[in-house]
Design a protein around this motif. Sequence first.
Motif, PDB file in Angstrom:
ATOM      1  N   GLN A 357      74.788   2.481 -10.946  1.00 12.53           N
ATOM      2  CA  GLN A 357      73.822   2.761 -12.005  1.00 12.53           C
ATOM      3  C   GLN A 357      73.273   1.481 -12.607  1.00 12.53           C
ATOM      4  O   GLN A 357      72.081   1.387 -12.923  1.00 12.53           O
ATOM      5  CB  GLN A 357      74.479   3.619 -13.088  1.00 12.53           C
ATOM      6  CG  GLN A 357      74.750   5.058 -12.656  1.00 12.53           C
ATOM      7  CD  GLN A 357      75.614   5.806 -13.651  1.00 12.53           C
ATOM      8  OE1 GLN A 357      76.142   5.231 -14.607  1.00 12.53           O
ATOM      9  NE2 GLN A 357      75.802   7.102 -13.422  1.00 12.53           N
ATOM     10  N   ARG A 358      74.120   0.476 -12.758  1.00 12.17           N
ATOM     11  CA  ARG A 358      73.690  -0.768 -13.403  1.00 12.17           C
ATOM     12  C   ARG A 358      72.990  -1.722 -12.446  1.00 12.17           C
ATOM     13  O   ARG A 358      72.026  -2.388 -12.822  1.00 12.17           O
ATOM     14  CB  ARG A 358      74.898  -1.467 -14.018  1.00 12.17           C
ATOM     15  CG  ARG A 358      75.506  -0.717 -15.191  1.00 12.17           C
ATOM     16  CD  ARG A 358      76.742  -1.446 -15.713  1.00 12.17           C
ATOM     17  NE  ARG A 358      77.323  -0.769 -16.870  1.00 12.17           N
ATOM     18  CZ  ARG A 358      78.440  -1.143 -17.481  1.00 12.17           C
ATOM     19  NH1 ARG A 358      79.100  -2.214 -17.032  1.00 12.17           N
ATOM     20  NH2 ARG A 358      78.899  -0.478 -18.525  1.00 12.17           N
ATOM     21  N   GLY A 359      73.484  -1.816 -11.229  1.00 14.02           N
ATOM     22  CA  GLY A 359      72.970  -2.826 -10.300  1.00 14.02           C
ATOM     23  C   GLY A 359      72.254  -2.305  -9.085  1.00 14.02           C
ATOM     24  O   GLY A 359      71.741  -3.099  -8.295  1.00 14.02           O
ATOM     25  N   GLY A 360      72.210  -0.989  -8.903  1.00 12.77           N
ATOM     26  CA  GLY A 360      71.534  -0.431  -7.744  1.00 12.77           C
ATOM     27  C   GLY A 360      72.415  -0.441  -6.500  1.00 12.77           C
ATOM     28  O   GLY A 360      73.609  -0.765  -6.542  1.00 12.77           O
ATOM     29  N   ALA A 361      71.800  -0.110  -5.371  1.00 12.52           N
ATOM     30  CA  ALA A 361      72.538   0.077  -4.125  1.00 12.52           C
ATOM     31  C   ALA A 361      72.958  -1.233  -3.481  1.00 12.52           C
ATOM     32  O   ALA A 361      73.682  -1.210  -2.475  1.00 12.52           O
ATOM     33  CB  ALA A 361      71.696   0.891  -3.142  1.00 12.52           C
ATOM     34  N   ASP A 362      72.512  -2.359  -4.021  1.00 13.03           N
ATOM     35  CA  ASP A 362      72.904  -3.662  -3.482  1.00 13.03           C
ATOM     36  C   ASP A 362      73.637  -4.499  -4.519  1.00 13.03           C
ATOM     37  O   ASP A 362      73.680  -5.730  -4.414  1.00 13.03           O
ATOM     38  CB  ASP A 362      71.672  -4.421  -2.969  1.00 13.03           C
ATOM     39  CG  ASP A 362      71.052  -3.746  -1.767  1.00 13.03           C
ATOM     40  OD1 ASP A 362      71.801  -3.393  -0.846  1.00 13.03           O
ATOM     41  OD2 ASP A 362      69.816  -3.572  -1.756  1.00 13.03           O
ATOM     42  N   ALA A 363      74.246  -3.848  -5.508  1.00 15.51           N
ATOM     43  CA  ALA A 363      74.942  -4.568  -6.570  1.00 15.51           C
ATOM     44  C   ALA A 363      76.145  -5.323  -6.006  1.00 15.51           C
ATOM     45  O   ALA A 363      76.783  -4.888  -5.040  1.00 15.51           O
ATOM     46  CB  ALA A 363      75.390  -3.596  -7.657  1.00 15.51           C
ATOM     47  N   GLU A 364      76.456  -6.430  -6.625  1.00  9.16           N
ATOM     48  CA  GLU A 364      77.598  -7.218  -6.204  1.00  9.16           C
ATOM     49  C   GLU A 364      78.897  -6.473  -6.499  1.00  9.16           C
ATOM     50  O   GLU A 364      79.043  -5.841  -7.538  1.00  9.16           O
ATOM     51  CB  GLU A 364      77.595  -8.555  -6.943  1.00  9.16           C
ATOM     52  CG  GLU A 364      78.692  -9.510  -6.508  1.00  9.16           C
ATOM     53  CD  GLU A 364      78.610 -10.850  -7.215  1.00  9.16           C
ATOM     54  OE1 GLU A 364      79.507 -11.684  -7.011  1.00  9.16           O
ATOM     55  OE2 GLU A 364      77.648 -11.046  -7.984  1.00  9.16           O
ATOM     56  N   GLY A 365      79.832  -6.526  -5.564  1.00  8.07           N
ATOM     57  CA  GLY A 365      81.142  -5.930  -5.773  1.00  8.07           C
ATOM     58  C   GLY A 365      81.304  -4.517  -5.268  1.00  8.07           C
ATOM     59  O   GLY A 365      82.381  -3.930  -5.416  1.00  8.07           O
ATOM     60  N   LEU A 366      80.271  -3.953  -4.639  1.00  3.24           N
ATOM     61  CA  LEU A 366      80.354  -2.565  -4.207  1.00  3.24           C
ATOM     62  C   LEU A 366      81.250  -2.371  -2.986  1.00  3.24           C
ATOM     63  O   LEU A 366      81.800  -1.290  -2.791  1.00  3.24           O
ATOM     64  CB  LEU A 366      78.949  -2.028  -3.889  1.00  3.24           C
ATOM     65  CG  LEU A 366      78.080  -1.614  -5.065  1.00  3.24           C
ATOM     66  CD1 LEU A 366      76.674  -1.276  -4.600  1.00  3.24           C
ATOM     67  CD2 LEU A 366      78.701  -0.415  -5.776  1.00  3.24           C
ATOM     68  N   ASP A 367      81.389  -3.392  -2.158  1.00  2.00           N
ATOM     69  CA  ASP A 367      82.079  -3.199  -0.885  1.00  2.00           C
ATOM     70  C   ASP A 367      83.493  -2.663  -1.067  1.00  2.00           C
ATOM     71  O   ASP A 367      83.885  -1.670  -0.432  1.00  2.00           O
ATOM     72  CB  ASP A 367      82.082  -4.507  -0.085  1.00  2.00           C
ATOM     73  CG  ASP A 367      82.617  -5.695  -0.898  1.00  2.00           C
ATOM     74  OD1 ASP A 367      82.759  -5.554  -2.124  1.00  2.00           O
ATOM     75  OD2 ASP A 367      82.889  -6.739  -0.291  1.00  2.00           O
ATOM     76  N   ALA A 368      84.280  -3.311  -1.929  1.00  2.51           N
ATOM     77  CA  ALA A 368      85.665  -2.874  -2.116  1.00  2.51           C
ATOM     78  C   ALA A 368      85.731  -1.493  -2.758  1.00  2.51           C
ATOM     79  O   ALA A 368      86.607  -0.685  -2.426  1.00  2.51           O
ATOM     80  CB  ALA A 368      86.421  -3.889  -2.971  1.00  2.51           C
ATOM     81  N   LEU A 369      84.812  -1.203  -3.680  1.00  7.10           N
ATOM     82  CA  LEU A 369      84.814   0.109  -4.326  1.00  7.10           C
ATOM     83  C   LEU A 369      84.493   1.211  -3.322  1.00  7.10           C
ATOM     84  O   LEU A 369      85.097   2.296  -3.357  1.00  7.10           O
ATOM     85  CB  LEU A 369      83.800   0.126  -5.472  1.00  7.10           C
ATOM     86  CG  LEU A 369      84.059  -0.865  -6.608  1.00  7.10           C
ATOM     87  CD1 LEU A 369      82.934  -0.789  -7.640  1.00  7.10           C
ATOM     88  CD2 LEU A 369      85.404  -0.597  -7.266  1.00  7.10           C
ATOM     89  N   VAL A 370      83.567   0.950  -2.417  1.00  7.81           N
ATOM     90  CA  VAL A 370      83.223   1.931  -1.387  1.00  7.81           C
ATOM     91  C   VAL A 370      84.409   2.162  -0.462  1.00  7.81           C
ATOM     92  O   VAL A 370      84.770   3.298  -0.140  1.00  7.81           O
ATOM     93  CB  VAL A 370      81.989   1.453  -0.606  1.00  7.81           C
ATOM     94  CG1 VAL A 370      81.791   2.274   0.667  1.00  7.81           C
ATOM     95  CG2 VAL A 370      80.743   1.538  -1.483  1.00  7.81           C
TER      96      VAL A 370
END
Length: 475
Positions: A357-370
């Motif tokens: 929501q804050r950073g969009g689909a390319d936000a930093e840090g998404l890899d580990a959360l996914v």
Amino acid sequence: MFDPDIAPSGSLLGLLQRGRGDGPLHALAAPRAEALAALEQCVLRDPRLDWRVESRSLYYARLYSDLEGPLDGIEHHLFAVDDLLNPDEHRCGLALSVLGHLAGYGRQDALRLLRRYAATGSCWSWALDELAVRDDDAGLRGLGPAVVGRFPATPEGDADLARAVREAYEPRPWRLWAEDAAGPAIAARLRRAAERGSFDRWQRQLRPGGPAPGWGVGAVLEWAEEGLACHPAVERDQAAARLLASVAGAEDRPALLRAAVDGPSAARAAALRHLSDRRDPQALDLLEAAASAIDARVVRAAAESLERRRDEPALARARRWADRGDALGLAAARTLARHGGSEDAGLVLAALRRTVQRGGADAEGLDALVEGAGRLASCAAAPVLRHLYRETSSSQLRGAAARALSAVDPGFAAGFAVECLWDCEESTRELAAHTAASGDVRVLTQLRRLAADPAEEVEVQTAVRGRLSSGGSAR
């Protein structure tokens, strides 16, 4: 970092820029001129967020082959004036890699372009590496005079030649030229360059730079801080933390604690990393305090230090911090995503939604959360994972979303998994080879194509052949 202009995900250009499997399928159904224009724009203006880890060259080369696309646009791009004024690998590297794959598929026009660019282009070493694994000996020998002639017969030129030989990614052309009896002058220069490279390596070993035996904690922290005074500045806090592991003793703890509380930038970051790695009783409190610092280097060190830990005290703190909106909160959620248990699925999913929501689909840090959403089998994560799969510009993140969906989405095998057989990333194609439902007639056709493609990666072909030998049923 290069910031590409990415088209909407539903457009043909947007699909091809992202490297999605639907890109080639839509391109083959579109008017040929439109498909070629979109493909050429992708190759000439590299759309990758990080060209060092994302794959596109084989993906685009396959589509060039399917469309029987001409190479005029690539030729004009490579030999434009910009190649002389701005010799940047970001500008021409993808085009050269695509030509390399096309040469591997037997396109003689691609092979000729690579030879010509290796002889006259500014980023000639990239083209030479492509030719080194695809051209024959005669073709490579013919390039020797042009490539070696780039280095004048002066002390500076000889030094540059020795460096080029030493740093060559593919040594085959240089070895051919050094052993070529038909060019004795070139062969002699290259033998001398190889000898000089060995001598330079020996000299560097005799005069090592940086830390030396006998250093103490104070010297290491000073060395870390001195890196910031270099031009350009050198980040040494991580290296200093590793050095501290060798030189710090119990008697040094008070000095390290003081540095971690109010030391200068690099020294404080190094002390934080060291104390956290050593599981110091005060380390987690220090990380929490550092997360509110003004210095970005200190904040980054605190977040990265937490992510390096997987012990129960760190996980307990991560559960308290995961709903924070700062870097430490994201690091806490990423820690739980990697090492937490099923009870942490809600915290990880909340952090995933908040970050998107804050950073969009390319936000930093998404890899580990996914990855954590898939590991913790959070079925409620399927909608946001589907959104990321469609919208992200990172093919690496899309692959992670696909792996997570394969664990949480019952419809994955008959949906996105089919598309993934055409994806630009090797690991995503391998996942699809294992999981794509064979009810779609396109699946077995593509599996057979991947099995027969000499450019396909070994891991993918192993998965494909295992699937075909089992009759094509999903496993």
